[in-house]
Structures are given as structure tokens and as C-alpha cells.
Scaffold this motif. Structure first.
Motif, mmCIF file in Angstrom:
data_model
loop_
_atom_site.group_PDB
_atom_site.id
_atom_site.type_symbol
_atom_site.label_atom_id
_atom_site.label_comp_id
_atom_site.label_asym_id
_atom_site.label_seq_id
_atom_site.Cartn_x
_atom_site.Cartn_y
_atom_site.Cartn_z
ATOM 1 N N GLY A 208 0.817 -1.207 0.000
ATOM 2 C CA GLY A 208 0.000 0.000 0.000
ATOM 3 C C GLY A 208 0.852 1.258 0.000
ATOM 4 O O GLY A 208 0.547 2.227 -0.705
ATOM 5 N N GLU A 209 1.930 1.249 0.793
ATOM 6 C CA GLU A 209 2.835 2.405 0.797
ATOM 7 C C GLU A 209 3.427 2.639 -0.595
ATOM 8 O O GLU A 209 3.519 3.776 -1.069
ATOM 9 N N VAL A 210 3.839 1.565 -1.252
ATOM 10 C CA VAL A 210 4.420 1.681 -2.589
ATOM 11 C C VAL A 210 3.390 2.261 -3.559
ATOM 12 O O VAL A 210 3.692 3.157 -4.364
ATOM 13 N N ALA A 211 2.151 1.767 -3.464
ATOM 14 C CA ALA A 211 1.096 2.244 -4.359
ATOM 15 C C ALA A 211 0.780 3.710 -4.120
ATOM 16 O O ALA A 211 0.555 4.480 -5.064
ATOM 17 N N VAL A 212 0.754 4.120 -2.852
ATOM 18 C CA VAL A 212 0.481 5.521 -2.517
ATOM 19 C C VAL A 212 1.598 6.406 -3.051
ATOM 20 O O VAL A 212 1.344 7.456 -3.660
ATOM 21 N N ARG A 213 2.838 6.016 -2.852
ATOM 22 C CA ARG A 213 3.967 6.812 -3.307
ATOM 23 C C ARG A 213 3.994 6.897 -4.834
ATOM 24 O O ARG A 213 4.331 7.945 -5.402
ATOM 25 N N ASP A 214 3.627 5.806 -5.519
ATOM 26 C CA ASP A 214 3.578 5.829 -6.982
ATOM 27 C C ASP A 214 2.522 6.811 -7.486
ATOM 28 O O ASP A 214 2.736 7.511 -8.477
ATOM 29 N N ALA A 215 1.385 6.852 -6.803
ATOM 30 C CA ALA A 215 0.279 7.708 -7.246
ATOM 31 C C ALA A 215 0.446 9.152 -6.802
ATOM 32 O O ALA A 215 0.013 10.077 -7.505
ATOM 33 N N PHE A 216 1.055 9.365 -5.628
ATOM 34 C CA PHE A 216 1.182 10.705 -5.043
ATOM 35 C C PHE A 216 2.576 10.812 -4.427
ATOM 36 O O PHE A 216 2.746 10.600 -3.219
ATOM 37 N N PRO A 217 3.585 11.116 -5.227
ATOM 38 C CA PRO A 217 4.975 11.094 -4.743
ATOM 39 C C PRO A 217 5.241 11.972 -3.526
ATOM 40 O O PRO A 217 6.148 11.681 -2.741
ATOM 41 N N ASP A 218 4.471 13.038 -3.343
ATOM 42 C CA ASP A 218 4.697 13.947 -2.216
ATOM 43 C C ASP A 218 3.962 13.529 -0.947
ATOM 44 O O ASP A 218 3.985 14.262 0.051
ATOM 45 N N ALA A 219 3.307 12.386 -0.963
ATOM 46 C CA ALA A 219 2.592 11.937 0.238
ATOM 47 C C ALA A 219 3.564 11.776 1.403
ATOM 48 O O ALA A 219 4.693 11.298 1.242
ATOM 49 N N THR A 220 3.136 12.179 2.590
ATOM 50 C CA THR A 220 3.900 11.944 3.817
ATOM 51 C C THR A 220 3.361 10.683 4.470
ATOM 52 O O THR A 220 2.149 10.563 4.694
ATOM 53 N N ILE A 221 4.241 9.738 4.751
ATOM 54 C CA ILE A 221 3.825 8.459 5.324
ATOM 55 C C ILE A 221 4.242 8.393 6.788
ATOM 56 O O ILE A 221 5.415 8.624 7.128
ATOM 57 N N LEU A 222 3.284 8.094 7.654
ATOM 58 C CA LEU A 222 3.541 7.927 9.084
ATOM 59 C C LEU A 222 3.366 6.457 9.443
ATOM 60 O O LEU A 222 2.353 5.852 9.100
ATOM 61 N N ARG A 223 4.348 5.908 10.155
ATOM 62 C CA ARG A 223 4.306 4.501 10.560
ATOM 63 C C ARG A 223 4.282 4.406 12.087
ATOM 64 O O ARG A 223 5.335 4.289 12.728
ATOM 65 N N PRO A 224 3.123 4.452 12.707
ATOM 66 C CA PRO A 224 3.080 4.339 14.169
ATOM 67 C C PRO A 224 3.201 2.894 14.633
ATOM 68 O O PRO A 224 2.850 1.954 13.915
ATOM 69 N N GLY A 225 3.711 2.739 15.875
ATOM 70 C CA GLY A 225 3.714 1.438 16.519
ATOM 71 C C GLY A 225 2.322 1.133 17.067
ATOM 72 O O GLY A 225 1.341 1.790 16.720
ATOM 73 N N ALA A 226 2.245 0.134 17.934
ATOM 74 C CA ALA A 226 0.963 -0.247 18.541
ATOM 75 C C ALA A 226 0.424 0.912 19.369
ATOM 76 O O ALA A 226 1.129 1.474 20.213
ATOM 77 N N LEU A 227 -0.826 1.270 19.121
ATOM 78 C CA LEU A 227 -1.421 2.446 19.755
ATOM 79 C C LEU A 227 -1.986 2.132 21.139
ATOM 80 O O LEU A 227 -2.481 1.033 21.404
ATOM 81 N N PHE A 228 -1.943 3.130 22.014
ATOM 82 C CA PHE A 228 -2.625 3.049 23.300
ATOM 83 C C PHE A 228 -3.083 4.450 23.675
ATOM 84 O O PHE A 228 -2.687 5.448 23.069
ATOM 85 N N GLY A 229 -3.931 4.531 24.703
ATOM 86 C CA GLY A 229 -4.392 5.822 25.204
ATOM 87 C C GLY A 229 -5.868 5.830 25.509
ATOM 88 O O GLY A 229 -6.651 5.122 24.877
ATOM 89 N N ASP A 230 -6.248 6.622 26.521
ATOM 90 C CA ASP A 230 -7.657 6.793 26.889
ATOM 91 C C ASP A 230 -8.352 5.465 27.156
ATOM 92 O O ASP A 230 -9.522 5.275 26.807
ATOM 93 N N GLY A 231 -7.635 4.536 27.767
ATOM 94 C CA GLY A 231 -8.246 3.262 28.123
ATOM 95 C C GLY A 231 -8.547 2.366 26.943
ATOM 96 O O GLY A 231 -9.362 1.430 27.068
#
Length: 292
Positions: free
Chosen positions: A132-155
Motif C-alpha cells: 500500500g505504501e508503494v502504491a500511494v507513493r507511486d500515485a502521489f509522490p509527495d505523500a507523507t507516510i507515518l508509521r506508528p507502533g501499537a497504539l494506546f491511550g484513553d483506556g
């Protein structure tokens, strides 16, 4: 800023809803886009809701009308075929959205992925994230990609799941519980998305987002139990047995454990040593003590 419209796909989800909140605080008008956008209502004259499906071009174009920035926070962790699969959501859907953003001349796209995406992974989820990242970058080269780890917060999220496990008389471990994780507070990731939009130098870059604490799975469970003042024995269970259990559970409509989740737990899920991250976005991430 008050006239800028941010369109958040997946804006009713755990992370998407926090991105919406941060965008409103920053002065954006926000359009929340989801398959069922009324699930988490936000009461604000600067918010509107729109139903869309990432695989239906006409609905995507309608949702993008007038957008100045787009965030793709759509996520899928358990497949529900035939409509909802990792391939359809994280590859085909992400690519369609990126392509339409490019064709419509929308200046900014933030794509939410995950740590350690690998197109060649034997995990369908991890592979789809990588492709998916490759496809997004191919279609929109200026896209900013964020890769978060496992999320937590607010219970919610990872720590809440682990807290539930500590109610068991004996807590089974994945293998010996040595896999390292770097849980990240959901609000820190939401703030990272907004900071990335405010900084033009983030165009076309990838940021890996992990929290302040890096702990083994065993260590995380022990930390959660200490916070709860609870003690439970931890039982190592070979991955082979877990995979047998996951295969048996796969017949359920919403299995509590899947093969892909097990594959994720076989390898460390932490930020790469040379990766750009929170510091590059002006954020000091929180540790797990902020998740309780």
C-alpha cells in the motif's frame, strides 16, 4: 487556516477521531469520511460527515470536493471478506485515494501505515501495508507516510488489551515473551499528523513513530500488572501451538486471534535506528505510564 478543509478518511476510528480533534484545535474545517460516519459524532459547526467507500471512485471524489489536505487513517486489522480485506483496504483503497488526490490537485496527503511494513511478508496484513505504501507513493509522490507502533491511550488500544489479559489466572506468552514493542500514545500520533501538514519539508518523507518506552511483551505485561497491583504467573507457549489455535478460531466471524497477529508478534515492532521520527516533527513522545 480557518478556511482550510482537512478531509479525514477513517475519521471515526481510534486514531482518526484524535486527528479530527487535533485538526479542529488547529483551526481547520474538517470533513469526516467513513463507511458509517455517524458512529462517533463530533458536535462542531466546522465538522461535516460524509459516507464513502475507498473502492467506489464516485464517493471518494465527492468526499474530496474542496479539500486542502487529506489524511488516510483507514485501518483494518481483521479481514471480513469478500468486501473488507487487507488487499482491498490497505492496497487498492489507499492507491485509489492517493490517485484521486493527485488528479484533483490536492496539495497534501498524509498516509497512516504501520511499523515494519514489508511487501514480501508472509503476513497478509504486513504485506498489504508495505504494498500500500508503494502504491500511494507511486500515485502521489509527495505523500507523507507515518508509521506508528501499537497504539494506546484513553483506556483503549494495546495497554487496555493487556489489562484485560491480566484477569486470567495464568497469562500465556507468545513464545517466551521476548518480542520487543514500542507502544505509542494515540494523541502523539495525531499531533504528528498535524505537525507534518504544517511543515512543507515533510513532503515525500517517511516517519516511524514509537513511544518513549521499548519493552518486551513480557515486560509490558509486568508493567501493566504493577500498575494494577496484580500478580499473575506468565506461561511461555510455543508459537506453533498459537498458530494451531488461530487456525481453529479462523472459522469465527470475528476471531479473537488471527494468523496475521501472530506473525506480527514473532518479530520486534520498534522504530528503525536511522529512521526519521517524532523528534523530526518536534514531538517528545509519551511513555506507557500516560496510558492509564
Amino acid at each position: 487556516m480557518s478556511e482550510s478543509l482537512m478531509v479525514v478518511f477513517g475519521g471515526t476510528g481510534f486514531l482518526g477521531a484524535r486527528i479530527v480533534r487535533e485538526a479542529l484545535l488547529a483551526g481547520y474545517r474538517v470533513r469526516i469520511v467513513a463507511r458509517h460516519p455517524g458512529t462517533l459524532a463530533v458536535s462542531s459547526p466546522r465538522v461535516d460527515y460524509q459516507t464513502a467507500n475507498l473502492l467506489e471512485p464516485a464517493t471518494v471524489d465527492a468526499a474530496l470536493n474542496g479539500a486542502d489536505a487529506v489524511v488516510n487513517a483507514v485501518s483494518l486489522y481483521v479481514e471480513k471478506p469478500p468486501a473488507l480485506t487487507f488487499e482491498s483496504v490497505h492496497v487498492a483503497g489507499a492507491a485509489l485515494l492517493a490517485r484521486h488526490c493527485q488528479e484533483l490537485g490536492i496539495p497534501r496527503l498524509i498516509h497512516l501505515s504501520g511499523l515494519n511494513p514489508d511487501p514480501a511478508s508472509r503476513s497478509r496484513y504486513v504485506s498489504a501495508r508495505g504494498r500500500g505504501e508503494v502504491a500511494v507513493r507511486d500515485a502521489f509522490p509527495d505523500a507523507t507516510i507515518l508509521r506508528p507502533g501499537a497504539l494506546f491511550g484513553d483506556g483503549q488500544g494495546l495497554l487496555a488489551t493487556l489489562a484485560g489479559l491480566t484477569r486470567l489466572p495464568v497469562i500465556p506468552l507468545f513464545g517466551h515473551g521476548d518480542t520487543r514493542l514500542q507502544p505509542v500514545h494515540v494523541d502523539d500520533v495525531a499531533r504528528a499528523a498535524l505537525n507534518a501538514l504544517d511543515d512543507s519539508t515533510t513532503r515525500g518523507r517517511v516517519y516511524e513513530l514509537g513511544g518513549a518506552d521499548t519493552l518486551s511483551y513480557r515486560g509490558l505485561l509486568e508493567a501493566v500488572m504493577r500498575a494494577q497491583k496484580r500478580r499473575r504467573p506468565l506461561l511461555p507457549v510455543p508459537f506453533g501451538l498459537w498458530f494451531i489455535g488461530a487456525a481453529l478460531l479462523s472459522v469465527l466471524e470475528s476471531p479473537p486471534l488471527t494468523r496475521d497477529q501472530l506473525i506480527l508478534m514473532e518479530t520486534d515492532n520498534v522504530v528503525g535506528r536511522e529512521a526519521a521520527g517524532f523528534a523530526d516533527l518536534g514531538i517528545e513522545p509519551r511513555g506507557i505510564d500516560h496510558g492509564r
